[in-house]
Write a protein that holds these residues in place. Structure first.
Motif, PDB file in Angstrom:
ATOM      1  N   VAL A 174       0.843  -1.192   0.000  1.00  0.00           N
ATOM      2  CA  VAL A 174       0.000   0.000   0.000  1.00  0.00           C
ATOM      3  C   VAL A 174       0.878   1.241   0.000  1.00  0.00           C
ATOM      4  O   VAL A 174       1.767   1.372   0.832  1.00  0.00           O
ATOM      5  N   HIS A 175       0.660   2.117  -0.968  1.00  0.00           N
ATOM      6  CA  HIS A 175       1.480   3.331  -1.028  1.00  0.00           C
ATOM      7  C   HIS A 175       0.807   4.516  -0.353  1.00  0.00           C
ATOM      8  O   HIS A 175       1.415   5.230   0.415  1.00  0.00           O
ATOM      9  N   SER A 176      -0.452   4.745  -0.689  1.00  0.00           N
ATOM     10  CA  SER A 176      -1.094   5.935  -0.124  1.00  0.00           C
ATOM     11  C   SER A 176      -2.600   5.737  -0.027  1.00  0.00           C
ATOM     12  O   SER A 176      -3.172   4.881  -0.691  1.00  0.00           O
ATOM     13  N   ARG A 177      -3.189   6.537   0.814  1.00  0.00           N
ATOM     14  CA  ARG A 177      -4.638   6.537   0.957  1.00  0.00           C
ATOM     15  C   ARG A 177      -5.115   7.970   0.852  1.00  0.00           C
ATOM     16  O   ARG A 177      -4.500   8.857   1.417  1.00  0.00           O
ATOM     17  N   SER A 178      -6.210   8.164   0.136  1.00  0.00           N
ATOM     18  CA  SER A 178      -6.740   9.522   0.086  1.00  0.00           C
ATOM     19  C   SER A 178      -8.256   9.480  -0.076  1.00  0.00           C
ATOM     20  O   SER A 178      -8.809   8.569  -0.690  1.00  0.00           O
ATOM     21  N   ASN A 179      -8.896  10.464   0.504  1.00  0.00           N
ATOM     22  CA  ASN A 179     -10.339  10.595   0.306  1.00  0.00           C
ATOM     23  C   ASN A 179     -10.584  10.992  -1.141  1.00  0.00           C
ATOM     24  O   ASN A 179      -9.850  11.802  -1.686  1.00  0.00           O
ATOM     25  N   ILE A 180     -11.618  10.443  -1.772  1.00  0.00           N
ATOM     26  CA  ILE A 180     -11.902  10.894  -3.127  1.00  0.00           C
ATOM     27  C   ILE A 180     -12.993  11.957  -3.083  1.00  0.00           C
ATOM     28  O   ILE A 180     -13.797  12.009  -2.158  1.00  0.00           O
ATOM     29  N   LYS A 181     -12.969  12.817  -4.089  1.00  0.00           N
ATOM     30  CA  LYS A 181     -13.955  13.903  -4.134  1.00  0.00           C
ATOM     31  C   LYS A 181     -15.341  13.314  -4.341  1.00  0.00           C
ATOM     32  O   LYS A 181     -15.494  12.249  -4.932  1.00  0.00           O
ATOM     33  N   ILE A 239      -2.111  -0.918  -8.735  1.00  0.00           N
ATOM     34  CA  ILE A 239      -3.382  -1.452  -8.262  1.00  0.00           C
ATOM     35  C   ILE A 239      -4.073  -0.361  -7.445  1.00  0.00           C
ATOM     36  O   ILE A 239      -3.443   0.318  -6.637  1.00  0.00           O
ATOM     37  N   GLN A 240      -5.360  -0.172  -7.705  1.00  0.00           N
ATOM     38  CA  GLN A 240      -6.117   0.810  -6.936  1.00  0.00           C
ATOM     39  C   GLN A 240      -7.306   0.134  -6.262  1.00  0.00           C
ATOM     40  O   GLN A 240      -8.103  -0.518  -6.918  1.00  0.00           O
ATOM     41  N   LEU A 241      -7.371   0.297  -4.955  1.00  0.00           N
ATOM     42  CA  LEU A 241      -8.492  -0.268  -4.215  1.00  0.00           C
ATOM     43  C   LEU A 241      -9.383   0.877  -3.755  1.00  0.00           C
ATOM     44  O   LEU A 241      -8.912   1.978  -3.522  1.00  0.00           O
ATOM     45  N   ALA A 269     -15.651   7.512   0.280  1.00  0.00           N
ATOM     46  CA  ALA A 269     -14.814   6.435  -0.252  1.00  0.00           C
ATOM     47  C   ALA A 269     -13.351   6.840  -0.199  1.00  0.00           C
ATOM     48  O   ALA A 269     -13.024   8.006  -0.364  1.00  0.00           O
ATOM     49  N   ILE A 270     -12.511   5.856   0.071  1.00  0.00           N
ATOM     50  CA  ILE A 270     -11.073   6.113   0.154  1.00  0.00           C
ATOM     51  C   ILE A 270     -10.373   5.353  -0.965  1.00  0.00           C
ATOM     52  O   ILE A 270     -10.655   4.173  -1.191  1.00  0.00           O
ATOM     53  N   LEU A 271      -9.516   6.075  -1.668  1.00  0.00           N
ATOM     54  CA  LEU A 271      -8.738   5.441  -2.727  1.00  0.00           C
ATOM     55  C   LEU A 271      -7.411   4.987  -2.132  1.00  0.00           C
ATOM     56  O   LEU A 271      -6.683   5.768  -1.537  1.00  0.00           O
ATOM     57  N   ILE A 272      -7.123   3.703  -2.271  1.00  0.00           N
ATOM     58  CA  ILE A 272      -5.873   3.154  -1.747  1.00  0.00           C
ATOM     59  C   ILE A 272      -4.995   2.783  -2.930  1.00  0.00           C
ATOM     60  O   ILE A 272      -5.296   1.848  -3.671  1.00  0.00           O
ATOM     61  N   LYS A 273      -3.938   3.547  -3.117  1.00  0.00           N
ATOM     62  CA  LYS A 273      -3.035   3.263  -4.239  1.00  0.00           C
ATOM     63  C   LYS A 273      -1.957   2.292  -3.792  1.00  0.00           C
ATOM     64  O   LYS A 273      -1.363   2.463  -2.731  1.00  0.00           O
ATOM     65  N   CYS A 274      -1.719   1.313  -4.639  1.00  0.00           N
ATOM     66  CA  CYS A 274      -0.787   0.258  -4.257  1.00  0.00           C
ATOM     67  C   CYS A 274       0.247   0.015  -5.337  1.00  0.00           C
ATOM     68  O   CYS A 274       0.171   0.555  -6.429  1.00  0.00           O
TER      69      CYS A 274
END
Ligand SMILES: [Zn+2]
Lengths: 179, 195
Positions: free
Chosen positions: A10-17, A58-60, A49-54
């Motif tokens: 997992v690289h980062s997590r961010s709230n999506i608009k 890969i995007q979760l 929703a949270i976007l988890i970049k990996c």
């Protein structure tokens, strides 16, 4: 794709608009029409929703502490937890009992495992590249999600080689990822 | 439009699969025990003789047997491995050293946690906020890791670690506390220095 996946990927997590969240829902429903009545349960209007970049692009997407779907190229794919909750919303195929252990070790699914007596394919053809949920002979719940490498008609007629590319299965790194 | 309700799926508390798939995991024996304790109805549905007998399978008997043999072998191996790991854990101990920095200041060093799969960084963070102090993870001379916490919190740390171990079902593990006094400059002649 999640065979060796771990938290470390997992690289980062961010709230999506919120506009992106609406777009995501629309696209998901576009892909699986039967999601229409339940999409607001999966991604509630007021949720974030949270976007988890990996690793490996890969995007979760996670909602209320649960990963609900992931992106693979242009496809949005439900996680097994979501498939278990809303099984009726996704196309389904069934492998025979002999194929279960191979699927659970992450192997792609060979055509004979989809055409034997214990297996089931829908009567109506599913096009190549369709995302399908994978069930097993004698079991109630889905054990994997994959993408058709050939249409189901072709799987029936050729009955040779890989029929489904496996994307996500019980026990893989996405299944065990604790949010 | 009728409200669509999410289907409730019951998951195995041991291997996390829907229990019907436990037989393909590596901990079937523990899965079965757990299910019997927690959901008798589902246990009967999956494991009763009737259920096993009527399990519809189109595989030939030989193939069926080969699969079960392989699974049984894998499960035995995994159980042996888990048993070894458990014994190793039970035989290990956690060491909390209280080190005197000067007359009033202490730090404590906690070592021996890695065998218990405890996330040291997370624990250091927990201690830092719990005790409102500084805590960090450092490498020791023998290339292991230890947590250093500032302040005289040896007892509190012991209590917390014991709780963590208990959550893993490891009540028997010893958490030893020792005092490391600053060496006195003037050691009385003939006295043996404290170990
Ligand atoms: Zn289980």
């Amino acid at each position: 794709m999640f065979k060796k996946f771990t938290k470390e990927d997992v690289h980062s997590r961010s709230n999506i608009k919120s506009s992106a969240q609406r777009g995501l829902k629309t696209k998901f429903v576009d892909q699986f029409e039967d999601l229409e009545p339940v999409i607001d349960n999966i991604i509630p209007k007021k949720s974030q929703a949270i976007l988890i970049k990996c690793e490996d692009k890969i995007q979760l997407y996670s909602v209320e502490n649960e990963v609900v779907l992931f992106q693979h190229f242009d496809d949005l794919i439900p996680t097994l937890k979501i498939v278990h909750k809303y099984p009726q919303c996704f196309p389904r195929v069934q492998v025979d009992r002999g194929a279960i252990k191979f699927v659970l070790s992450g192997a792609n699914i060979m055509c004979p495992g989809l055409t034997s007596a214990g297996a089931k394919l829908p009567e109506e053809n599913l096009e190549v590249d369709t995302i399908v949920t994978i069930y097993a002979e004698g079991k109630e719940n889905a054990l994997a999600v994959g993408k058709l490498v050939m249409s189901t008609d072709e799987i029936k007629s050729k009955n040779k080689g890989i029929g489904i590319e496996l994307l996500h299965y019980l026990g893989d790194g996405l299944w065990t990822l604790s949010e | 439009m009728t409200e669509v309700v999410a289907r409730e799926v019951y998951y195995c508390g041991v291997c996390s699969f829907p229990p019907e798939y436990c037989e393909f995991g590596v901990s079937l024996k523990r899965c079965k025990d757990w299910l019997q304790d927690n959901n008798q109805e589902l246990f009967d549905k999956i494991y009763s003789d009737d259920a096993l007998a009527t399990q519809t399978s189109t595989l030939s008997i030989e193939r069926q047997e080969k699969i079960s043999q392989e699974l049984a072998k894998k499960q035995l191996k995994e159980e042996a491995k888990q048993e070894r790991e458990l014994q190793k854990k039970l035989a290990s101990k956690v060491l909390i050293k209280r080190i005197e920095r000067n007359r009033r200041k202490h730090i404590i060093s906690i070592s021996g946690l890695e065998v218990f799969n405890i996330d040291m960084k997370k624990l250091a963070k927990t201690f830092a906020s719990k005790f409102a102090t500084g805590a960090s993870v450092t490498k020791t001379a023998d290339k292991k890791e230890e947590i250093l916490v500032q302040g005289d919190v040896s007892d509190e740390a012991k209590e917390y670690i014991e709780k963590l171990l208990e959550e893993q079902g490891l009540n028997g593990v010893e958490v030893e506390q020792v005092d490391e006094k600053k060496k006195k400059k003037a050691t009385a002649p003939g006295a043996t220095p404290a170990a």
